[in-house]
Design an enzyme around this catalytic site. Sequence first.
Site, PDB file in Angstrom:
ATOM      1  N   ASN A  64      79.198  31.322  33.114  1.00 36.99           N
ATOM      2  CA  ASN A  64      79.748  32.573  33.685  1.00 36.99           C
ATOM      3  C   ASN A  64      79.615  33.744  32.552  1.00 36.99           C
ATOM      4  OD1 ASN A  64      82.523  32.893  32.586  1.00 36.99           O
ATOM      5  ND2 ASN A  64      82.732  31.097  33.625  1.00 36.99           N
ATOM      6  N   ARG A  65      80.008  34.892  32.960  1.00 39.74           N
ATOM      7  CA  ARG A  65      79.822  35.978  32.239  1.00 39.74           C
ATOM      8  C   ARG A  65      81.012  36.355  31.212  1.00 39.74           C
ATOM      9  NH1 ARG A  65      76.744  37.410  36.614  1.00 39.74           N
ATOM     10  NH2 ARG A  65      74.372  37.944  36.116  1.00 39.74           N
TER      11      ARG A  65
END
Length: 403
Positions: free
Chosen positions: A212-213
Site C-alpha cells: 500500500n502507499r
Amino acid sequence: MEFSGKRILLIISGGIAAYKSLDLIRRLRERGASVRPVMTAAAQEFITPLAVGALSAGHVYVDLFSREDEQDVGHIRLARDADLVIVAPASADLMAKMAHGLADDLASAVLLATDRPVLIAPAMNPKMWAAPATKRNAATLAGDGIHFIGPMAGEMAESNEAGTGRMAEPLEIVAAAAGLLDGGPKPLAGKTAVVTSGPTHEPIDPVRYIANRSSGRQGHAIAAALARLGADVTLVSGPVTIPDPAGVETVHVERAEEMLEAVVSRLPVDIAVMVAAVADWRVAASAGQKIKKQPGEAPPPLVLAENPDILKTVGHHRKRPKLVVGFAAETQDVEKNGRAKLERKGADMIVANDVSPETGIMGGTRNRVKIISAKGVEEWPDLGKEEVADRLAGLVANRLAGT
C-alpha cells in the site's frame, strides 16, 4: 517541539548538504529558537552568508580574525552564549579538527572553546564515512560526549553514488536537538513502548508483492515523540524510504507475519502503538520463481490468505500492554468504523483518519485525525505528522498517569 527562548549556535561546514542548513534555520526559528550562524570558508562555496543571514535574521560569523567580532574575544562569547551547538553539515574535515583539538578557524575554535552540548550531523561521501580515519575520529568524538544524528543511507549528490553518508533531514535534526534541550520532566521515563510503522510487502513471487502507499512518516514520528518523553522505544518498521528515527531501536521487517513476531517478542511493554498499514491479505503460496506471462493464456489466479491481525493479537494478549493504541485508516464512515475497531481489537484508543486519495494523507506529510476511546471522540485539526505525534505522545503520557 518548542524552542522558545533557546539559543542555537549553528555551525555550517563545507559540503553539498549545506543547502539543508537553510531549511534547518527556518525550522528552528519557527519553533521559537534564536539561531546564530557560523560558516566555514568551505561552506561559503556552497551557500552564501547573505542567504544564511536572511533566514537567521542576524549577523553571520565567518572570520576568526574579524576586528569587529573579536574585540571582546568573540569566539569565546559565541562558544558560551548558546544553549546548544549544532554542526550541520559536519564534514569529515571538521570532524577531524574536532577530534584532534585543532582550532585554526572560527568554527573549530568555537567548538574547542564551548562547554555546551554539541550535536553534529555528518555529511560526506560513503567512502569518506567508511574510511578508517573517519571511524577513529567519530569514535573519539562520541567518547568525548559529542552527540550524533546520522549520517543516513541513501542516494548521494554524486551520480550513481549511494550508501551511508547523507546528512539527516532538518526535522530529524530538530527532533534530536529537542531531546538534548529538554531538561524538564520526562513523563514516560522508565516506560517501554513498541510502535509499528509503514506498510508490509507480501510477496507474490521474487519480484512482485502486495503493498500500500504508507510512507511510515506518522509511525516513525510517534516513535521519536515517545522517546523524547523518556520512553524506551522499539520501532518495528515495514519497508520505507525514510531514515530510522534518532533515539529509537528500529527492527526492519517485510511481511505481516514478521511484524507480528517482532512485536510479540517485545512483550510485555507499557505502551503499544500500532500505526503500520499492515496488508490484510497475502498470497497463500508465493511463487519461488518469477511468474511469466504466457501468450494467449489468462493470468494465473492469486489465491489469498488472511494475514494475522497484529492489533487484535496485542489487544487480547496475555502480556497485554497497559495502553494499546491502534490506527484506523478509512475511506468512508471514519468515526463509525473507528468505534467498531476500538471494541473489536481490544484497544484503549483508536486514531482514525480519512485516507481517501484526495486527502493526500497516505504518503503525505500532514494528517487529520479523530481520537476515539471510551471517553468519546476528540477531533484534531489538520496538523503536520510531527505535531500529531507530539500530541499523541502527550496524550499517552496523560492516560498512563491517569489524567
